[in-house]
Scaffold this active site. Sequence first.
Site, mmCIF file in Angstrom:
data_model
loop_
_atom_site.group_PDB
_atom_site.id
_atom_site.type_symbol
_atom_site.label_atom_id
_atom_site.label_comp_id
_atom_site.label_asym_id
_atom_site.label_seq_id
_atom_site.Cartn_x
_atom_site.Cartn_y
_atom_site.Cartn_z
ATOM 1 N N HIS A 1 0.843 -1.187 0.000
ATOM 2 C CA HIS A 1 0.000 0.000 0.000
ATOM 3 C C HIS A 1 0.880 1.240 0.000
ATOM 4 C CE1 HIS A 1 -4.129 -1.651 1.527
ATOM 5 N NE2 HIS A 1 -3.589 -2.410 0.586
ATOM 6 N N TYR B 1 -9.562 5.722 6.595
ATOM 7 C CA TYR B 1 -9.760 6.201 7.961
ATOM 8 C C TYR B 1 -10.812 7.306 7.916
ATOM 9 C CZ TYR B 1 -5.499 3.774 9.487
ATOM 10 O OH TYR B 1 -4.561 2.826 9.788
ATOM 11 N N PRO C 1 -4.637 0.893 18.407
ATOM 12 C CA PRO C 1 -4.376 0.348 17.070
ATOM 13 C C PRO C 1 -4.489 1.353 15.935
ATOM 14 C CG PRO C 1 -6.537 -0.332 17.839
ATOM 15 C CD PRO C 1 -5.884 0.361 18.987
ATOM 16 N N LYS D 1 0.923 0.373 15.012
ATOM 17 C CA LYS D 1 2.297 0.385 15.494
ATOM 18 C C LYS D 1 2.694 -0.803 16.362
ATOM 19 C CE LYS D 1 3.890 3.912 13.521
ATOM 20 N NZ LYS D 1 3.387 3.229 12.318
ATOM 21 N N TYR E 1 3.420 6.938 9.835
ATOM 22 C CA TYR E 1 2.680 5.728 9.475
ATOM 23 C C TYR E 1 3.598 4.655 8.889
ATOM 24 C CZ TYR E 1 -1.544 3.097 8.303
ATOM 25 O OH TYR E 1 -2.519 2.147 8.260
#
Length: 403
Positions: A72, A213, A305, A309, A397
């Site tokens: 991704h 998200y 979550p 991480k 990220y």
Amino acid sequence: MRTTVGIIGAGPAGLLLARLLRNAGIDSVVLESRDRAYVERRQRAGILEQGTADVLRAAGAGERMDREGLRHDGIELRFERERHRVDFPASTGGSSVLVYAQTEVCKDLIALQLKEGGPLLFGAEALAVEGALTDRPRIRFRREGHEGHDGDEGDDGHEDVLDCDYVVGCDGFRGVARKAVPAGLSHVFERTYPFGWLGILADVAPSHDELVYARHDRGFALLSMRSPAVSRLYLQVPEGTEAGEWADEEIWDELERRFETGDAWRLERGPVTSKSVTPMRSYVHEPMRYGRLFLAGDAAHIVPPTGAKGLNLAVGDVVTFARALTHLGDTGSAERLDAYSETCLRRVWQAERFSYDMTTLLHRAPGATAFDDRIQLARLRRVATSRAAETDLAEGYTGFPLE
């Protein structure tokens, strides 16, 4: 029994550490209280940072990951029915993430350990870590019948001792390793969030090719996946919610509301195969070392979550330990081992900060005011319109450097 490094826990951290040590010519024994089938099916994380994927490849555990994992190059943020894509490679100089479930990482590492590595004892419950301040720490454990390197069976209820030069506790928050650190030396930092995640696995192709998200006035939602045919989705729910309180159709209806956009995008539905609620908390235990006992992964720190991480932090810990022990063997210097806790905690606190930022950016807290809502939307708008803000999110990220 005698070994150089005794590893408690056969999750991804313990298994990877055993592999890294094996590749460096250092012997180890892994003790795991559960059976192999349980370890290979427990659902946990699914996002591998760039650095984590690179470490697995270098360790010889990346062949199936590269064949079946889904690369991704970004995520999508949704708010006020708008869509904004965060481009990882453009913001980080080429970094990306890989969708590859923790269960699959464990399967790959278990197969390698049983084929090439040292003893991996399933059904071996660690009872205590003793002598951490000596040069011969030990792990007391009970063998309830185990499948190990040679496939033999232990005696039911037999208590045994593993003598080590070092012990690494990869046994999670409820394990015995952290409990071996005297309370007077422990410093705990934690935050519990007043909401959780209701998560489902569904036999339906993901409705988007990257993670989504979504911030909504009704609460957060996440669209993720485990494979091209299996979707993983989450809803923010009040703290204390039980999964059974939500019917499948209610979940799909609520997901549809929170993912709604101003264009023709639509959420595809399918059969729900599992349903669970994940609590949200931040936790750090300092120090991460006590004598010759080293804590790694959830034994030392937990993150909500939202930032993906947890698994990646655990990988950073065991890489740091393996490099430090190899450095000791190569140079005779214990400097890096002595700095283990400090080195890991720098990365841990950056990940805690990032996970907190992502959580407060996207979740609507109980009692949030109109002012809180406007600040949240302003933060999202900043990411959507500022290259600097987008870069900060992308760097966090895709992962902080492994020191």
